[in-house]
Design a protein around this motif. Structure first.
Motif, short mmCIF file in Angstrom:
data_model
loop_
_atom_site.label_atom_id
_atom_site.label_comp_id
_atom_site.label_asym_id
_atom_site.label_seq_id
_atom_site.Cartn_x
_atom_site.Cartn_y
_atom_site.Cartn_z
N VAL A 1 41.93 -21.56 -13.29
CA VAL A 1 40.76 -21.79 -13.52
C VAL A 1 39.59 -21.22 -12.56
O VAL A 1 40.03 -21.16 -11.50
CB VAL A 1 40.48 -23.30 -13.22
N LYS A 2 38.73 -20.38 -12.97
CA LYS A 2 37.80 -19.76 -12.08
C LYS A 2 36.52 -19.97 -12.75
O LYS A 2 36.24 -19.84 -13.71
CB LYS A 2 38.38 -18.16 -12.48
N ASP A 3 35.71 -20.46 -11.86
CA ASP A 3 34.25 -20.48 -12.08
C ASP A 3 33.37 -20.23 -11.00
O ASP A 3 34.07 -20.01 -9.89
CB ASP A 3 34.02 -21.98 -12.74
N THR A 4 32.18 -20.50 -11.07
CA THR A 4 31.25 -20.22 -9.88
C THR A 4 30.91 -21.48 -8.69
O THR A 4 30.03 -21.21 -8.13
CB THR A 4 30.03 -19.36 -10.41
N VAL B 1 37.26 -31.02 -13.22
CA VAL B 1 37.70 -30.03 -14.07
C VAL B 1 39.06 -30.56 -14.44
O VAL B 1 39.49 -30.41 -15.86
CB VAL B 1 37.72 -28.43 -13.55
#
Ligand code: ATP
Ligand code: MG
Length: 366
Positions: free
Chosen positions: A234-237, A266
Motif C-alpha cells: 500500500v502506498k499513499d501520501t 486502510v
C-alpha cells in the motif's frame, strides 16, 4: 517395498461430525496444494490420512493441522513376519543395542496386539544376535499398525506443526512490516486456522527499498506455510501529509499514532473488500514506547473490525524464539532501513479526544 506416509491429526476428532468433515477436507486440500504429486487417502473415523507417491517431509511438516507423521512400509498380514525382518535390515537395527516392537490393531484377529509384538520381537532377537529388548527406552522402536489384513511398519514419528487446518476460520488481514514481530503474529493466527492477507505500507520517502525487500523475503518464508502468502503493498501520501502538518503545528510526537490509525483504517477497507474478519498486528504491550494500553485504545477506535494481537503478552525473547522456530528470524533481522519519520519522543499516553481533534483540525481524515 511400498512406501507411504501416515499423517495424524487427532485433535480434529473432538469436533462434531460436520465440523470435523470440513476440517479434514481443508487439511487434505492443503496437503494436496503443497504435495500435488502424491495421492491422498483418508482413513475414516481414525484421524489419519495416508499419502502415497512423492512426499517431501519438509513440506508436510509445515501443513497446519498435522500433529505428526511417519514414513511407513506396507505389507499384508500374511507376510508380516518375514517382512518385519527385512524392515529391520532396512532401518539398520543391528547398529542399535536395544529395541522394542509396538503393535496396534484394528479388526478381528486370532492374536492380541501384545502377542503379535512378542512374536515379532522373538523373530528379531533370533535373527539379530546381541540385540536386547527394552520396552522403556529402546534405541530403536518398530511400530506396527495392523488394519484387518493390511500392515504398516515405521520406526519414526516426526512432529508436525500442529494447529488447525489453514483457512477453516476464514481470513484475516495482517499488518505486515517484515520485522520480527508481525510475521510471528501472522503465523500464530495461521496456526489457528486463519488464512492471512498480508499488507505492507510503503512509507517511502521515510524508508528505502530495503524495508520492502525485507518484508518480501520474510513473506517468502511464510509461503512455506501458506503458498499464496503474497504481500499487498500500500502506498499513499498520508505519512508525508501528516508529518508536514504535525510539524507546522509543533506536535510531531503524534506522528506514529496517527500513522498507525491510518494503517488500521486502510487495513479495514481492504479486509471488507476481501471478506476478511479482522486484522492481526505484531503489537506487544510495552515493547516499544508507543505500544501502551493508552495508545492501543486510541488505535482500536480507528477501526470497527476486531484487531487480533497474539503477541500482546509475550516478551521479546519469546517472540524471537518462535521466529527462530518458524524460520523467519534470520530474514527479519537483515539490515533494513527503519522509519525516519519517527519523532524524538513519540506520544506514549495518547488521549482519544486529543487525537480526534488533531485529525479533524489538520484534515488528516477525509
Ligand atoms: P515489527 O517488529 O512487526 O516490525 P515493531 O515492533 O517494529 O513491529 P511498530 O513499528 O510499532 O513495532 O509496529 C507495530 C505493528 O504495526 C507491527 O507489528 C505491524 O503489525 C504494524 N506495522 C508497522 N509498520 C508497518 C508497515 N510498514 N506495514 C505494515 N504494517 C506495519
Ligand atoms: Mg516489534
Amino acid at each position: 517395498m511400498t512406501k507411504m506416509y501416515l499423517v495424524r491429526y487427532s485433535k480434529i476428532f473432538l469436533k462434531s461430525e460436520p465440523v470435523r468433515r470440513r476440517w479434514e477436507n481443508a487439511l487434505i486440500s492443503n496437503i494436496r496444494e503443497v504435495l500435488p504429486e502424491c495421492r491422498v487417502r483418508r482413513e475414516r473415523g481414525r484421524g489419519r490420512i495416508w499419502l502415497e507417491g512423492a512426499v517431501d517431509p519438509e513440506k508436510l511438516k509445515r501443513v497446519f493441522g498435522g500433529v505428526s507423521f511417519s514414513e511407513c512400509e506396507y505389507c499384508t498380514l500374511e507376510n508380516l513376519n518375514s517382512f518385519s525382518l527385512d524392515f529391520c535390515d532396512e532401518i539398520e537395527i543391528d547398529k542399535a543395542r536395544t529395541f522394542a516392537v509396538r503393535v496396534k490393531r484394528v479388526g478381528s484377529h486370532d492374536f492380541t496386539s501384545q502377542q503379535k509384538a512378542a512374536e515379532l520381537g522373538d523373530l528379531i532377537l533370533n535373527k539379530f544376535k546381541g540385540l536386547e529388548v527394552d520396552l522403556e527406552s529402546s534405541e530403536k522402536t518398530i511400530f506396527v499398525e495392523i488394519r484387518n489384513e493390511d500392515c504398516y511398519l515405521f520406526d519414526e514419528v516426526i512432529k508436525g506443526v500442529g494447529g488447525i487446518p489453514l483457512g477453516v476460520e476464514g481470513k484475516l488481514v495482517a499488518l505486515f512490516s517484515g520485522g520480527i514481530d508481525s510475521p510471528v503474529a501472522a503465523w500464530l493466527m495461521m496456526k489457528r486456522g486463519c488464512k492471512i492477507n498480508p499488507i505492507y505500507f510503503d512509507i517511502s520517502p521515510f524508508s528505502d527499498k530495503s524495508m520492502l525487500n525485507r518484508a518480501k523475503r520474510v513473506a517468502n518464508i511464510l509461503k512455506e506455510y501458506q503458498p499464496d502468502f503474497e504481500i499487498k503493498v500500500v502506498k499513499d501520501t498520508f505519512l508525508e501529509r501528516a508529518k508536514e502538518a504535525l510539524k507546522s503545528a509543533g506536535i510531531e510526537n503524534y506522528t506514529c499514532i496517527l500513522c498507525k490509525r491510518h494503517m488500521y483504517r486502510v487495513a479495514e477497507c481492504i479486509a471488507k473488500e476481501e471478506g476478511a474478519k479482522g486484522i492481526v498486528t505484531g503489537e506487544s504491550l510495552g515493547q516499544v514506547a508507543s505500544q501502551t494500553l493508552d495508545n492501543l485504545l486510541v488505535l482500536d477506535d480507528a477501526c470497527s473490525l476486531p484487531v487480533y494481537r497474539p503477541l500482546i503478552g509475550f516478551d521479546k525473547v519469546e517472540i524471537e524464539r518462535i521466529a527462530q522456530e518458524i524460520g523467519t528470524f534470520d530474514a527479519s533481522i537483515l539490515p533494513a532501513s527503519s522509519c525516519s519519520a519517527v519523532p524524538k519522543k513519540p506520544v506514549t499516553k495518547a488521549k482519544l479526544e486529543k487525537v480526534l481533534e488533531i485529525e479533524k483540525e489538520l484534515i488528516l481524515v477525509l
